[in-house]
Design a protein around this motif. Structure first.
Motif, short mmCIF file in Angstrom:
data_model
loop_
_atom_site.label_atom_id
_atom_site.label_comp_id
_atom_site.label_asym_id
_atom_site.label_seq_id
_atom_site.Cartn_x
_atom_site.Cartn_y
_atom_site.Cartn_z
N VAL A 151 0.85 -1.20 0.00
CA VAL A 151 0.00 0.00 0.00
C VAL A 151 0.88 1.24 0.00
CG1 VAL A 151 -1.81 1.26 1.26
CG2 VAL A 151 -1.71 -1.23 1.39
N GLY A 152 0.59 2.19 -0.86
CA GLY A 152 1.37 3.42 -0.84
C GLY A 152 1.11 4.30 -2.04
N ASN A 153 2.04 5.22 -2.24
CA ASN A 153 1.93 6.21 -3.31
C ASN A 153 2.31 5.58 -4.66
OD1 ASN A 153 1.64 8.76 -4.43
ND2 ASN A 153 3.26 9.71 -3.21
N VAL A 154 1.62 5.96 -5.71
CA VAL A 154 2.02 5.55 -7.06
C VAL A 154 2.18 6.81 -7.91
CG1 VAL A 154 0.78 3.35 -6.89
CG2 VAL A 154 -0.34 5.29 -8.01
N LEU A 155 2.86 6.66 -9.04
CA LEU A 155 2.94 7.75 -10.00
C LEU A 155 1.95 7.47 -11.13
CD1 LEU A 155 4.33 10.30 -11.21
CD2 LEU A 155 5.82 8.71 -12.47
N ASP A 166 13.06 11.01 -13.44
CA ASP A 166 14.00 10.63 -12.37
C ASP A 166 13.33 9.57 -11.49
OD1 ASP A 166 15.80 10.39 -10.30
OD2 ASP A 166 16.15 12.55 -10.12
N LYS A 167 13.45 8.32 -11.93
CA LYS A 167 12.75 7.21 -11.26
C LYS A 167 13.32 6.97 -9.87
CE LYS A 167 12.22 5.09 -15.78
NZ LYS A 167 13.20 5.89 -16.55
N GLN A 168 14.64 7.12 -9.76
CA GLN A 168 15.28 6.86 -8.47
C GLN A 168 14.77 7.84 -7.41
OE1 GLN A 168 17.32 4.15 -7.78
NE2 GLN A 168 16.67 4.89 -5.76
N LYS A 169 14.62 9.10 -7.81
CA LYS A 169 14.15 10.11 -6.85
C LYS A 169 12.74 9.77 -6.37
CE LYS A 169 14.74 14.73 -5.79
NZ LYS A 169 15.59 15.84 -6.24
N VAL A 175 7.57 6.35 -3.76
CA VAL A 175 6.61 6.00 -4.82
C VAL A 175 6.86 4.55 -5.24
CG1 VAL A 175 5.81 6.56 -7.14
CG2 VAL A 175 6.39 8.40 -5.55
N LEU A 176 5.83 3.72 -5.08
CA LEU A 176 6.01 2.27 -5.24
C LEU A 176 6.02 1.84 -6.70
CD1 LEU A 176 3.44 1.00 -2.54
CD2 LEU A 176 5.87 1.53 -2.24
N ALA A 177 5.17 2.46 -7.52
CA ALA A 177 4.95 1.94 -8.87
C ALA A 177 4.43 3.04 -9.78
CB ALA A 177 3.93 0.80 -8.80
N VAL A 178 4.51 2.79 -11.08
CA VAL A 178 4.00 3.76 -12.06
C VAL A 178 2.88 3.14 -12.89
CG1 VAL A 178 5.92 3.16 -13.64
CG2 VAL A 178 4.63 5.26 -14.03
N GLU A 179 1.81 3.93 -13.04
CA GLU A 179 0.72 3.55 -13.95
C GLU A 179 0.24 4.84 -14.60
OE1 GLU A 179 -3.13 3.99 -12.59
OE2 GLU A 179 -1.80 5.64 -12.07
N MET A 180 -0.96 4.90 -15.16
CA MET A 180 -1.28 6.08 -15.96
C MET A 180 -2.68 6.66 -15.73
SD MET A 180 0.64 5.08 -19.53
CE MET A 180 0.70 6.76 -20.09
N GLU A 181 -3.39 6.22 -14.70
CA GLU A 181 -4.80 6.65 -14.57
C GLU A 181 -5.25 7.08 -13.18
OE1 GLU A 181 -3.96 3.64 -16.00
OE2 GLU A 181 -4.25 4.13 -18.11
N ALA A 182 -4.66 6.53 -12.12
CA ALA A 182 -5.25 6.68 -10.78
C ALA A 182 -5.45 8.15 -10.36
CB ALA A 182 -4.38 5.96 -9.75
N ALA A 183 -4.49 9.03 -10.66
CA ALA A 183 -4.62 10.42 -10.20
C ALA A 183 -5.87 11.08 -10.79
CB ALA A 183 -3.37 11.22 -10.57
N GLY A 184 -6.16 10.78 -12.06
CA GLY A 184 -7.35 11.34 -12.70
C GLY A 184 -8.63 10.82 -12.06
N LEU A 185 -8.63 9.52 -11.79
CA LEU A 185 -9.81 8.89 -11.19
C LEU A 185 -10.05 9.42 -9.77
CD1 LEU A 185 -11.90 6.71 -11.92
CD2 LEU A 185 -10.48 5.08 -10.67
#
Ligand code: ADE
Length: 234
Positions: A151-155, A166-169, A175-185
């Protein structure tokens, strides 16, 4: 019907599962739901309503990215009275501790989209977050079933291909993982006082380059679906 969804009033349940891939919507409907009726074929963004353990539930393909998920989310809320929006998707691992096949529950969604700068007229950086009850139910169900839940923050990234990022930062900031929709939803749910959660299976890893096989993706996807469906019942 609404602009992008060819359903009649009453065709769509108050709770909607939202995979990006419309063929996933078809798979979910055929595999997990009973008494299924298809309510949308517009743009091949397939939408279905059926029952899970006797309770009505819908599943709507949303396409990829914040603009697309916000089209379907807005119409589901405004035109069809949807209350619970549950994204079921995949994500790329960013932190070393995140392993492929883990299921990540997106507690919050950082984004490089300019969405919130426009909504809030550059006054604040809005923090889009999951609905706590949905998050807690999903977490409890996953833990009860001994699944590998994080459970946590995603990008929520605007670009799938982004060598400049800057993935390392981001990983250093948790930030655990990257996807493309959650922030909009999440932002849409906040605006309309609805509930949203994104559940994500880790399909690849940006730091290690690991990828899941098609078979592994299917098994983890099915595990995640059980969590999403059981959380939707509560
Ligand atoms: N979904 C699955 N893997 C992804 C990645 N590497 N970037 C963005 N979205 C994803």
């Amino acid at each position: 019907m609404s602009t992008h969804i060819g359903a009649k009033q009453g065709d769509i349940s108050k709770t909607v599962l939202m995979p990006g891939d419309p063929l996933r919507a078809k798979y979910i409907a055929e595999t997990f739901l009973e008494d299924v009726k298809q309510y949308n074929t517009v743009r091949n963004a397939f939408g279905y309503t059926g029952t899970y353990k006797g309770q009505e539930i819908s599943v709507q393909g949303t396409g990829m990215g914040i603009p697309s998920v916000m089209i379907y989310g807005e119409e589901l809320i405004q035109e069809y009275g949807v209350e619970n929006l549950i994204r079921v998707g995949s994500a790329g691992g960013m932190k070393k501790e995140i392993k492929i096949r883990d299921v990540v529950l997106a507690q919050a969604a950082t984004t490089d989209s300019s969405l919130h700068r426009h909504i809030f007229n550059n006054q604040v950086d809005f923090a889009p977050i999951a609905d706590f009850d949905l998050l807690k139910h999903a977490y409890d169900i996953g833990m009860d079933k001994n699944m590998s839940i994080r459970v946590g923050n995603v990008l929520s990234a605007d670009r799938f291909y982004n060598a400049e990022l800057d993935k390392q930062k981001l990983a250093d900031y948790g930030v655990l993982a990257v996807e493309m929709e959650a922030a909009g939803l999440y932002s849409l749910a906040a605006k309309h006082n609805k509930r949203a959660l994104a559940l994500l299976t880790i399909s690849d890893h940006l730091l290690t380059g690991e990828e899941t096989t098609a078979e592994e993706r299917q098994t983890t996807f099915n595990d995640m679906m059980i969590i999403a469906l059981e959380a939707a019942l509560r």
